[in-house]
Design an enzyme around this catalytic site. Structure first.
Site, short mmCIF file in Angstrom:
data_model
loop_
_atom_site.label_atom_id
_atom_site.label_comp_id
_atom_site.label_asym_id
_atom_site.label_seq_id
_atom_site.Cartn_x
_atom_site.Cartn_y
_atom_site.Cartn_z
N LYS A 1 5.87 -2.56 -2.08
CA LYS A 1 5.71 -0.97 -1.97
C LYS A 1 6.19 -0.66 -0.89
CE LYS A 1 2.04 -0.80 -4.72
NZ LYS A 1 1.38 -2.08 -5.33
N GLU B 1 -0.96 5.57 3.15
CA GLU B 1 -0.07 6.82 2.48
C GLU B 1 -0.93 7.42 3.21
OE1 GLU B 1 3.31 5.42 0.23
OE2 GLU B 1 1.50 5.78 -0.30
N ARG C 1 8.06 -3.95 -14.80
CA ARG C 1 7.72 -5.19 -15.95
C ARG C 1 7.32 -3.89 -16.99
NH1 ARG C 1 2.28 -2.89 -15.40
NH2 ARG C 1 1.89 -2.85 -13.36
#
Length: 802
Positions: free
Chosen positions: A192, A276, A369
């Site tokens: 990420k 975040e 995926r």
């Protein structure tokens, strides 16, 4: 040690894939299903070549050559693939593979030996015990099975090893194709923090946060304070809400960080997290992308996955409602650019956070995926994304260009989970005693006919378990996915609500009633979705339980009467196929006697219903048989008497051991009633699960002795016995025990940390006091209801209500 196969094996394909679709002639051979135990030595494998079937085409088997054919150059599919997963996604991949004539190999843990994916695959191999770290996450065992079975490629599904770059690299070294992106893309976009750097460089806005490598807790806390609370702690690797915590104040940051890191380490093998800014009113919008090895990249439109609980999606839809065509185009272009930036190949999902208050969107992450919710994209495009994965993995170009990808109608996916929404959505486990899904109209997505004015409602059920299956504590608690499609959002939502009414599960608590409430909520119908939807409307989505209507209680009593009568019927040796206890039951006579039975049923809402049934013969002139007079008297915890309802001249029959047909107040009613005798905490009692029309209720029938004993137990005694006890809310693995006997604890202090189905649950002290007993240890499996810690409350707090 198993030697590596040569790359020639990877060249084996089914030649029919080289033919245009309209001219394909398919051949199939049947072979017995093979199940293997990985602990046994590998038997010598034999590979049979298919004989010439007296056709202009030659069908070839493994690693054989074909005669030159005058067809467009196109690489054929694999002959055999292994699915490195379990549950509904393994079944989903197997269905597409079978349709394409590709043989499949399943792997399974010891507790999954009887699972549906094992039964569906052509071959199956046991790869270890229940713990995923010893089975589904064992790269070496999966590669060994590839060699033993001759599988040329591996489909990872989602979860487990699907975003493990090392797995993709190891397969490549062994000459086995990974049906997914290259390892480099998994590394870049699976992280990420790295993916956000890539997106920032590409000019895509990202949420403010700390994506650095310094994982010192105090440093992360300092960065969180710079960002400003609330913040979101997220595992750098993985997804599905695992390793994710929302933190609203500095005082709770370190505990949340420790829990998130521990969960991330267990789920993905990496405890690294980022921090975040937490957007207060976001929507979760994601774009399905696909790319091939020739550099072609397309967007297959977007999905809205905003409605979530425990940081996991619960219902998804496509396309995302309320987006302008300009925003939709911009999102698709940004997502495709992200895939191109890392030379992506295969299926991927670029996730964005959309700020409702500012109408701005931010890149969140990319999942390298196939997503759980991919069927909604299939339904609006008419495509099979697993087939696209196989096509691209074989080295072919994307089947369609961007301008050729349709978008027709609207689709929803509702995830059917074994969990209790009234207990903070904690997962449940147990055996599926009864499972009845709505009848699907399609196995795959219906072809998208953009020119057609009529779109017929469609239903798919992506199910990984059947009746009798065990939902255990080691894996995700999802039972199935219900997918619907309609001409527009209104029609699709109507189809979803109707299908949810037909879904019946007994044996575990499920979220089906909650999904029905959600799909019927005015704000959801109006598409006012956000990630905080469930907390915002929790009281409306989970209202106090209401009393079941008298008709349902009467049906329960009729079921008990008819079941007892059926059990009294003598067997009839040699009777014909049409003569069964169920057909003979309605005509049974009792010499004109009137029978009286009284039942006491406890409802989920806490009331007790007393039902008196008079059974007497119907006059022969009216057809004979039995008729019933039923009196239903309901009382609550606050009133000793309640409403009384009477039903006269009721006729009823059992159509099967669990299906009752009865005429109540002149209306024909049909109900499915499933008994459950093993009731936790109520030995000797029987639970009846009643499904009738839009109603799904459960009542408890206690034996008289137990009912009397319950009455003898005073409310004060029950309160004292349970006030300081901490019990396991579900079958769980004990991760941590933070207290010892004799230790003084404060109300709200963390006492025990549990893990069930890959999700951690923190148990806190209910009172101030002293620990008097610890009934569990780290690493122990505990049953639901087991007392884990006993706390003696401080005397000054007793009776104060604090």
């Amino acid at each position: 040690m198993i030697s590596s196969r040569t790359s020639a094996t990877a060249g084996a394909r089914v030649i029919s894939r080289a033919i245009p679709r309209s001219n394909v002639v398919r051949f199939s051979t049947t072979s017995s299903h093979r199940v293997f135990n990985a602990c046994q030595p590998a038997a010598g494998s034999s590979r049979k070549l298919l004989k010439n079937l007296e056709s202009p085409l030659r069908v070839r088997g493994f690693a054989t050559t074909s005669e030159p054919l005058d067809f467009p150059a196109r690489k054929p599919h694999f002959d055999k693939i292994l699915i490195a997963n379990r549950g509904e996604i393994a079944c989903r991949v197997i269905r597409t593979a079978k349709r394409l004539g590709i043989r499949t190999v399943a792997v399974y843990s010891e507790v999954d030996a009887d699972s549906l994916h094992v039964k569906m695959a052509d071959e199956a191999f046991c790869i270890g015990p229940a713990q995923s770290s010893e089975s589904y996450l064992r790269i070496d065992k999966i590669i060994e099975v590839c060699h033993r079975s001759g599988a040329q490629a591996v489909h990872p599904g989602y979860g487990f090893l699907s975003e493990n770059a090392n797995f993709a690299e190891q397969l490549d070294k062994e000459g086995i194709t990974f049906i997914g992106p290259p390892a480099s893309a998994i590394t870049s976009m699976g992280s990420k923090s790295e993916s956000k750097t890539i997106m920032t460089n590409a000019g895509v806005p990202c949420i403010p946060g700390y994506h650095g490598t310094n994982q010192d807790p105090e440093h992360l806390l300092s960065e969180a304070q710079k960002i400003g609370f609330p913040v979101l702690i997220k595992a750098v690797h993985g997804g599905g809400g695992k390793g994710m915590r929302t933190v609203h104040s500095p005082s709770s940051f370190l505990d949340a960080l420790e829990s998130a890191q521990r969960e991330a380490l267990k789920g993905f093998g990496n405890a690294t997290v980022l921090v975040e800014k937490f957007i207060e009113r976001p929507r979760h919008v994601e774009v399905q992308v696909f790319a091939d090895s020739a550099g072609n990249t397309v967007s297959l439109w977007e999905r809205d996955c905003s409605v979530q609980r425990r940081n996991q999606k619960i219902i998804e839809e496509a396309p995302a409602p309320g987006l302008s065509s300009e925003l939709r185009t911009d999102l698709g272009a940004k997502a495709a650019a992200a895939a191109k930036a890392v030379n992506y190949v295969g299926a991927g999902t670029v996730e964005f956070i959309f700020d409702i208050d500012t109408d701005m969107f931010f890149f969140m992450e990319m999942n390298t995926r196939l997503q759980v919710e991919h069927p909604v994209t299939e339904m609006i495009t008419g495509l099979d994304l697993v087939e696209w994965q196989l096509e691209v993995a074989a080295g072919n170009s994307l089947p369609l260009s961007q301008s050729e990808i349709p978008m027709v109608g609207h689709a929803f996916e509702a995830r059917i989970y074994a969990e209790n929404p009234r207990n903070d959505f904690l997962p449940d486990s147990g055996r599926l005693l009864h499972l009845a899904a709505p009848t699907p109209t399609h196995v795959f997505a219906p072809p998208a006919a953009a020119a057609s004015r009529y779109v017929a409602p469609a239903i798919r059920v992506e199910q990984g378990f059947g009746a009798g299956a065990q939902i255990g504590v080691f894996y995700d608690p999802m039972i199935a996915k219900l997918v619907v499609h309609g001409a527009d959002r209104t029609e699709a939502l109507r189809t979803l609500r109707a299908a949810l009414e037909e879904y019946q599960v007994v044996g575990v608590t499920t979220n089906i009633p909650f999904l029905r409430a959600l799909a019927s909520h005015p704000a959801f119908i109006a598409a006012r979705v956000e990630t905080g939807f469930i907390p915002k409307y929790r009281d409306q989505l989970l209202p106090p339980l209401t009393e079941p209507p008298p008709e349902l209680l009467a049906q329960a009593a009729l079921f008990l009467i008819l079941r007892d009568l059926q059990q009294q019927l003598p067997s009839t040796p040699g009777a014909g196929a049409t003569t069964t206890p169920w057909t003979r039951l309605a005509a049974r006579r009792f010499g004109g006697d009137v029978h009286t039975r009284t039942f006491s049923l406890e409802t989920e809402a806490g009331s007790t219903a007393s039902l008196t049934i008079l059974t007497h013969p119907r006059p022969a002139a009216n057809g004979g048989g039995l008729i019933y007079d039923i009196t239903v008297q309901q009382s609550t915890n606050t009133t000793s008497t309640g409403a009384t309802t009477e039903f006269r001249d009721v006729s009823a029959t059992l159509l099967s051991p669990t299906v009752l047909s009865a005429t109540l107040a002149g209306a024909l009613k049909r109900a499915t009633i499933v008994p459950q005798t093993q009731v936790h905490g109520a030995a000797g009692a029987e639970r009846l699960h009643i499904f009738s029309g839009a109603h799904a209720v459960t009542v408890l029938l206690r034996p008289p002795a137990w009912a009397a004993a319950e009455e003898a137990l005073s409310a004060d005694a029950r309160s004292v016995a349970g006030r300081g006890a901490l019990r396991a809310p579900m079958p769980s693995l004990v991760v941590e025990v933070r207290v010892a006997v004799g230790e003084r604890v404060e109300k709200g202090q963390v006492v025990v940390v549990l893990e069930s189905m890959k999700t951690e649950t923190v148990l806190r002290a209910p009172v101030d006091g002293i620990v008097k007993a610890v009934g569990c240890a780290k690493g122990e499996m505990v049953e639901e209801g087991k007392e884990l810690v006993g706390i003696e409350e401080n005397e000054e707090n007793q009776g104060s209500g604090n």
